[in-house]
Structure formats: C-alpha cells, structure tokens
Design a protein around this motif. Structure first.
Motif, mmCIF file in Angstrom:
data_model
loop_
_atom_site.group_PDB
_atom_site.id
_atom_site.type_symbol
_atom_site.label_atom_id
_atom_site.label_comp_id
_atom_site.label_asym_id
_atom_site.label_seq_id
_atom_site.Cartn_x
_atom_site.Cartn_y
_atom_site.Cartn_z
ATOM 1 N N TYR A 120 0.846 -1.068 -0.133
ATOM 2 C CA TYR A 120 0.052 -0.024 -0.112
ATOM 3 C C TYR A 120 0.849 1.241 -0.036
ATOM 4 O O TYR A 120 0.705 2.209 -1.004
ATOM 5 C CB TYR A 120 -0.963 0.113 1.258
ATOM 6 N N ALA A 121 1.921 1.131 1.095
ATOM 7 C CA ALA A 121 2.902 2.485 0.902
ATOM 8 C C ALA A 121 3.596 2.652 -0.281
ATOM 9 O O ALA A 121 3.687 3.639 -0.761
ATOM 10 C CB ALA A 121 3.651 2.406 2.203
ATOM 11 N N MET A 122 3.852 1.566 -0.754
ATOM 12 C CA MET A 122 4.775 1.736 -2.141
ATOM 13 C C MET A 122 3.859 2.223 -3.328
ATOM 14 O O MET A 122 4.216 3.070 -4.053
ATOM 15 C CB MET A 122 5.570 0.131 -2.378
ATOM 16 N N ARG B 18 -6.399 -8.260 -3.434
ATOM 17 C CA ARG B 18 -6.506 -8.469 -4.836
ATOM 18 C C ARG B 18 -6.996 -7.281 -5.627
ATOM 19 O O ARG B 18 -6.370 -6.740 -6.645
ATOM 20 C CB ARG B 18 -7.838 -9.352 -5.230
ATOM 21 N N ILE B 19 -7.623 -6.087 -5.096
ATOM 22 C CA ILE B 19 -8.030 -4.814 -5.341
ATOM 23 C C ILE B 19 -6.580 -3.894 -5.472
ATOM 24 O O ILE B 19 -6.532 -3.174 -6.499
ATOM 25 C CB ILE B 19 -9.073 -4.233 -4.652
ATOM 26 N N LEU B 20 -5.971 -4.058 -4.529
ATOM 27 C CA LEU B 20 -4.633 -3.555 -4.292
ATOM 28 C C LEU B 20 -3.689 -3.741 -5.345
ATOM 29 O O LEU B 20 -3.162 -3.234 -6.318
ATOM 30 C CB LEU B 20 -3.833 -3.363 -2.930
ATOM 31 N N TRP B 21 -3.675 -5.260 -5.508
ATOM 32 C CA TRP B 21 -2.681 -5.886 -6.487
ATOM 33 C C TRP B 21 -3.139 -5.188 -7.978
ATOM 34 O O TRP B 21 -2.511 -5.032 -9.009
ATOM 35 C CB TRP B 21 -2.573 -7.207 -6.440
ATOM 36 N N LEU C 98 -4.628 7.077 -17.700
ATOM 37 C CA LEU C 98 -4.719 7.696 -16.579
ATOM 38 C C LEU C 98 -5.771 8.088 -15.679
ATOM 39 O O LEU C 98 -5.713 8.028 -14.424
ATOM 40 C CB LEU C 98 -3.992 9.358 -16.735
ATOM 41 N N LYS C 99 -6.959 8.349 -16.398
ATOM 42 C CA LYS C 99 -8.279 8.223 -15.571
ATOM 43 C C LYS C 99 -8.586 6.968 -14.691
ATOM 44 O O LYS C 99 -8.965 6.969 -13.585
ATOM 45 C CB LYS C 99 -9.303 8.420 -16.618
ATOM 46 N N GLY C 100 -8.235 5.832 -15.182
ATOM 47 C CA GLY C 100 -8.260 4.641 -14.620
ATOM 48 C C GLY C 100 -7.308 4.604 -13.315
ATOM 49 O O GLY C 100 -7.711 3.971 -12.185
ATOM 50 N N VAL C 101 -6.129 5.208 -13.447
ATOM 51 C CA VAL C 101 -5.332 5.149 -12.313
ATOM 52 C C VAL C 101 -5.848 5.861 -11.307
ATOM 53 O O VAL C 101 -5.590 5.770 -10.035
ATOM 54 C CB VAL C 101 -3.967 5.597 -12.643
ATOM 55 N N LYS C 102 -6.345 7.149 -11.569
ATOM 56 C CA LYS C 102 -6.999 8.283 -10.707
ATOM 57 C C LYS C 102 -8.109 7.563 -10.093
ATOM 58 O O LYS C 102 -8.204 7.630 -8.707
ATOM 59 C CB LYS C 102 -7.339 9.376 -11.371
ATOM 60 N N ASP C 103 -8.957 6.833 -10.619
ATOM 61 C CA ASP C 103 -9.982 6.263 -9.935
ATOM 62 C C ASP C 103 -9.577 5.070 -9.130
ATOM 63 O O ASP C 103 -10.177 5.235 -7.713
ATOM 64 C CB ASP C 103 -11.077 5.647 -11.015
ATOM 65 N N SER C 104 -8.657 4.642 -9.495
ATOM 66 C CA SER C 104 -8.099 3.481 -8.579
ATOM 67 C C SER C 104 -7.573 4.090 -7.308
ATOM 68 O O SER C 104 -7.664 3.530 -6.191
ATOM 69 C CB SER C 104 -7.076 2.248 -9.403
#
Length: 153
Positions: free
Chosen positions: A34-36, A127-130, A88-94
């Motif tokens: 999470y921190a990384m 799984r969501i984080l990964w 980038l939109k996907g990354v922002k949402d995640s």
C-alpha cells in the motif's frame, strides 16, 4: 532524405516494462505494498505536473495543490494524448479508492476474521490493491517511455 519513424512499443515490451516495475512489490506485506503504491502514485503525479510545466508552460508552484485528478483534467484540456489520458483516468479512480477505502476495509475485514477465528486466504482488498498496482506500474512505464522518446505529440 527519409523521415525517421518515431520509436514504437510492442505488447511484449510493455509487459516486460510493467513486470520490471512490479518487482519492487515482491516480498512486501499488504501495508508495505500500500505504501509503495501510494508513493509511486505521488511520483507519477509529480511527473505529470513536471510534464505540464515543460510542455504547456505551467508553474509548479501554482500546481502544488493540484491532485492527480486535477492534473489529469488540465493535461486533457491541453490536448495531451487521448490514449494516455484514458489510462490515467483509470489510475486516478483506483488511487482514490485505494487512498480512501482500502485500509479501513482491510482493518474491518481482519477484525471480523479474527473474531470468527478464520485464518489465511487472499482478501478481496489485497486483490484490489494488486490490480491497482499493476495498472499504476503499467502507466508509470508508459509515462517514462513516452517522456524518454518524446512521444507526447
């Protein structure tokens, strides 16, 4: 004189570049991953602001409080590559979900699992984080490659 073709990436190069970025998450606990992840998201955000400064004449001091979402919107307004903006939109949402939900959800789930005396397993939050880590490292690789190869136009 022939015009030199701009460099291109193929699927295998993208996969290999993303996999290379994922190596730093190996052998880390959930909280370390999470921190990384959050640190990499911050680095991407700063890189995007730097890109805005260099390509569109922005002022980093004025952008200091811009979020990843605000930075994405401003880059989109300036006409940055649509394919990259979509990623980038996907990354922002995640990132928003990871930043605001996942730790609390994981703590709640772990508390319930401990009360029920249930051990092990890969939690939904892991799984969501990964998935978010993979998505972020994919975009970071593409960002770095595009910067290095002057591919923003």
């Amino acid at each position: 004189m022939s015009e030199e073709k701009p460099p291109r990436l193929n699927t295998e190069q993208i996969r290999e570049g993303t996999q290379k970025g994922l190596k730093k998450y190996e052998n880390l606990s959930f909280i370390e991953q999470y921190a990384m992840y959050m640190g990499m998201a911050q680095l991407l955000e700063f890189g995007l602001k730097k890109l805005y400064e260099e390509k569109f004449g922005g002022n980093l001091d004025d952008m200091e409080r811009w979020t990843l979402g605000k930075t994405r919107v401003e880059l989109e307004r300036k006409g940055l590559r649509e394919d990259f903006i979509a990623l980038l939109k996907g990354v922002k949402d995640s990132r928003n979900h990871i930043a605001h939900e996942i730790l609390a959800n994981e703590a709640l789930m772990n508390g319930m699992m401990n009360k029920l005396n249930v051990q092990g397993g890969l939690s939904k939050n892991k799984r969501i984080l990964w998935k978010a880590i993979n998505e972020l490292e994919h975009v970071c690789f593409l960002f770095d490659w595009t910067n290095e190869n002057n591919g923003w136009d």
